[in-house]
Design a protein around this motif. Structure first.
Motif, mmCIF file in Angstrom:
data_model
loop_
_atom_site.group_PDB
_atom_site.id
_atom_site.type_symbol
_atom_site.label_atom_id
_atom_site.label_comp_id
_atom_site.label_asym_id
_atom_site.label_seq_id
_atom_site.Cartn_x
_atom_site.Cartn_y
_atom_site.Cartn_z
ATOM 1 N N PHE A 321 0.835 -1.211 0.000
ATOM 2 C CA PHE A 321 0.000 0.000 0.000
ATOM 3 C C PHE A 321 0.861 1.248 0.000
ATOM 4 N N GLU A 322 0.267 2.326 -0.532
ATOM 5 C CA GLU A 322 0.962 3.614 -0.547
ATOM 6 C C GLU A 322 0.398 4.489 0.558
ATOM 7 N N LEU A 323 1.302 4.890 1.417
ATOM 8 C CA LEU A 323 0.928 5.787 2.515
ATOM 9 C C LEU A 323 0.879 7.220 2.008
ATOM 10 N N LYS A 324 -0.037 8.007 2.541
ATOM 11 C CA LYS A 324 0.011 9.453 2.241
ATOM 12 C C LYS A 324 1.229 10.040 2.943
ATOM 13 N N GLY A 325 1.827 11.046 2.341
ATOM 14 C CA GLY A 325 2.976 11.685 2.989
ATOM 15 C C GLY A 325 4.272 11.291 2.316
ATOM 16 N N ASP A 326 5.381 11.771 2.894
ATOM 17 C CA ASP A 326 6.675 11.568 2.246
ATOM 18 C C ASP A 326 7.371 10.292 2.749
ATOM 19 N N LEU A 327 8.601 10.092 2.231
ATOM 20 C CA LEU A 327 9.366 8.900 2.594
ATOM 21 C C LEU A 327 9.631 8.842 4.099
ATOM 22 N N ALA A 328 9.899 10.014 4.692
ATOM 23 C CA ALA A 328 10.192 10.051 6.129
ATOM 24 C C ALA A 328 9.000 9.514 6.928
ATOM 25 N N ARG A 329 7.792 9.840 6.473
ATOM 26 C CA ARG A 329 6.605 9.361 7.183
ATOM 27 C C ARG A 329 6.522 7.823 7.061
ATOM 28 N N ALA A 330 6.817 7.342 5.841
ATOM 29 C CA ALA A 330 6.775 5.889 5.625
ATOM 30 C C ALA A 330 7.808 5.198 6.513
ATOM 31 N N GLU A 331 8.978 5.830 6.626
ATOM 32 C CA GLU A 331 10.028 5.235 7.492
ATOM 33 C C GLU A 331 9.580 5.221 8.949
ATOM 34 N N ARG A 392 -4.099 -5.909 13.143
ATOM 35 C CA ARG A 392 -4.856 -4.693 12.797
ATOM 36 C C ARG A 392 -4.535 -3.570 13.787
ATOM 37 N N ASP A 393 -4.470 -3.901 15.070
ATOM 38 C CA ASP A 393 -4.156 -2.885 16.089
ATOM 39 C C ASP A 393 -2.753 -2.325 15.864
ATOM 40 N N ASP A 394 -1.825 -3.199 15.480
ATOM 41 C CA ASP A 394 -0.443 -2.766 15.275
ATOM 42 C C ASP A 394 -0.383 -1.711 14.169
ATOM 43 N N LEU A 395 -1.087 -1.960 13.061
ATOM 44 C CA LEU A 395 -1.086 -0.987 11.957
ATOM 45 C C LEU A 395 -1.791 0.302 12.395
ATOM 46 N N ALA A 396 -2.920 0.149 13.093
ATOM 47 C CA ALA A 396 -3.671 1.337 13.542
ATOM 48 C C ALA A 396 -2.782 2.205 14.435
ATOM 49 N N GLU A 397 -2.054 1.563 15.349
ATOM 50 C CA GLU A 397 -1.175 2.327 16.248
ATOM 51 C C GLU A 397 -0.015 2.972 15.485
ATOM 52 N N ALA A 398 0.483 2.296 14.439
ATOM 53 C CA ALA A 398 1.586 2.857 13.653
ATOM 54 C C ALA A 398 1.126 4.107 12.888
ATOM 55 N N PHE A 399 -0.134 4.128 12.446
ATOM 56 C CA PHE A 399 -0.650 5.352 11.792
ATOM 57 C C PHE A 399 -0.569 6.515 12.780
ATOM 58 N N GLU A 400 -1.032 6.272 13.999
ATOM 59 C CA GLU A 400 -1.009 7.313 15.044
ATOM 60 C C GLU A 400 0.429 7.753 15.342
ATOM 61 N N ALA A 401 1.274 6.773 15.612
ATOM 62 C CA ALA A 401 2.626 7.061 16.103
ATOM 63 C C ALA A 401 3.501 7.749 15.052
ATOM 64 N N SER A 402 3.161 7.583 13.776
ATOM 65 C CA SER A 402 4.058 8.100 12.721
ATOM 66 C C SER A 402 3.630 9.451 12.176
#
Ligand SMILES: Cc1ncc(COP(=O)(O)O)c(C=O)c1O
Length: 403
Positions: A321-331, A392-402
């Motif tokens: 999947f492609e995340l919104k935002g730049d490479l730093a956000r993906a990292e 699912r929780d892990d991904l949800a938390e990573a959206f928040e944390a990043s």
């Protein structure tokens, strides 16, 4: 007659123990692995030997030297051939060694047409190992059948190299259409079936000349072994592969073959669990406001969903999947995950996450990556078989944390 009545001096395991009338799960557990007649061992022993005593000069019991043949490896080779609906199997020390050994059947001047987003290591091998030896490559978007047809050089094209679903964009290539083009050109059509596995996709039944695997992935299934395989039903090609397997010598050791045999016994069960988790996560990501695009062949929105549905009985465990935002956000996102481990490779019971542009596909030049659609912010998930709620929780938390 019991298997224990079999002649204990006959070569074991029998190479023709393909049991094609049995269903997939039964073959995964038993093909190539009848109980060993001398002791009755139910599991294939690890034949940790480099050489075999010969009753007399020029006589042997089916094995002379373990580069040439080893019973643990023979069981794995037969089981993989059986699962792919092929007759012959040959195993290697890695998927890359399997690919290279097959490519050595070509000659300078021969032409290969390959998917443009093959695994980065395959792309690197084609361009930096075989191109300098005089093999010519054309990389095309194999989802466009006309583009493939136009790339054929009559008399010179000897191989169509198909990877489907592709790594990491999960493009799905119409295997039967590629086999038709190859047949018309008297070329081989070879399918890298690493992502789908024979549980979800049967390229031989669709006309492939041979199937290649990185058994490091779902076949091994536990991220504890590196291996590869080529299977085919073409006797002449099989003999050439066996000649090259022995001549080049990139063969796996018996412990590695044992681990892969053990992995295969649960392939059907693991693939069902990988797919159920991957489907649920692909749906979760599709609905997330911070995701631009989800690539999963099972989604209606996938550009080749119809091709995938035609030739696959399930859609596998890989999601990109492609995340919104730049490479730093993906990292930041991948580093924030706690259940998903940041790592290359795929196909194990544990979930992995990675950034293809910076990791698995860093060997593909940036302009080529851009042209084929591997964005810097593309995230690839190898969805494991942990409990879905934790994933699912892990991904949800990573959206928040990043953020
Ligand atoms: C689709 C595919 N084919 C081949 C390979 C190469 O296999 P190995 O790493 O076992 O050499 C890989 C490795 O990631 C792969 O993903």
């Amino acid at each position: 007659m019991s298997v224990l009545d079999d002649d204990p001096t006959a070569p074991w395991p029998p190479r023709d123990h393909l049991i094609p009338d049995r269903a997939f799960g039964t073959r995964a557990i038993h093909a190539g692995q009848p109980p060993e007649p001398r002791t009755g061992a139910v599991m294939v022993p690890i034949y940790q030997t480099s050489t075999y005593v010969q009753p007399a000069v020029g006589e042997h019991l089916g094995y002379e030297y373990s580069r040439t043949g080893n019973p643990t490896r023979a069981a794995l080779e037969t089981c993989l051939a059986s699962l792919e609906g092929a007759t012959y199997g040959a195993c290697f020390s890695s998927g890359s060694a399997a690919t290279a050994t097959l490519l050595h059947s070509l000659r300078p001047g021969d032409h290969v047409i390959s998917s443009d987003d093959v695994y980065g290591g395959t792309y690197r091998q084609f361009n930096t190992v075989f191109a300098p030896m005089g093999i010519e490559f054309t990389f095309v978007n194999m989802t466009n059948v006309d583009e493939v047809r136009a790339a054929v050089r009559p008399g010179t094209t000897k191989l169509l190299w198909v990877e489907t679903p592709t790594n990491p964009l999960l493009k799905c290539v119409d295997i039967a259409a590629m086999c038709d083009i190859a047949r018309a050109a008297s070329a081989m059509c070879v399918v890298d079936n690493t992502f789908a596995t024979p549980y979800f996709q049967q390229p031989m039944a669709l006309g492939a000349t041979a199937v290649v695997h990185s058994t490091t992935k779902y076949v091994g299934g536990h991220s504890d072994v590196v291996g590869g395989a080529v299977v085919t039903s073409d006797e002449a090609l099989a003999n050439e592969i066996f000649r090259l397997q022995n001549g080049i010598g990139a063969t796996p050791g018996p412990q590695d073959c044992f681990l892969q045999l053990r992995g295969l016994k649960t392939l059907h069960l693991r693939m069902q669990a990988h797919e159920a988790n991957a489907t649920a996560l692909a749906e979760f990501l599709s609905e997330h406001a911070e995701v631009d695009k989800v690539l999963y062949p099972g989604l209606d929105s996938h550009p080749q969903h119809a091709v995938a549905a035609k030739q696959m009985s399930g859609f596998g465990g890989m999601v990109s999947f492609e995340l919104k935002g730049d490479l730093a956000r993906a990292e930041r996102f991948v580093a924030s995950c706690k259940v998903f481990s940041l790592a290359e490779s795929l196909g194990g019971v544990e979930s992995l996450i990675e950034l293809p542009a910076a990791m698995t596909h860093a060997s593909v030049p940036p302009d080529v990556r851009k042209a084929i659609g591997i964005a810097d912010g593309l995230v690839r998930l190898s969805v494991g078989v942990e409990d879905l709620t934790d994933l699912r929780d892990d991904l949800a938390e990573a959206f928040e944390a990043s953020r």
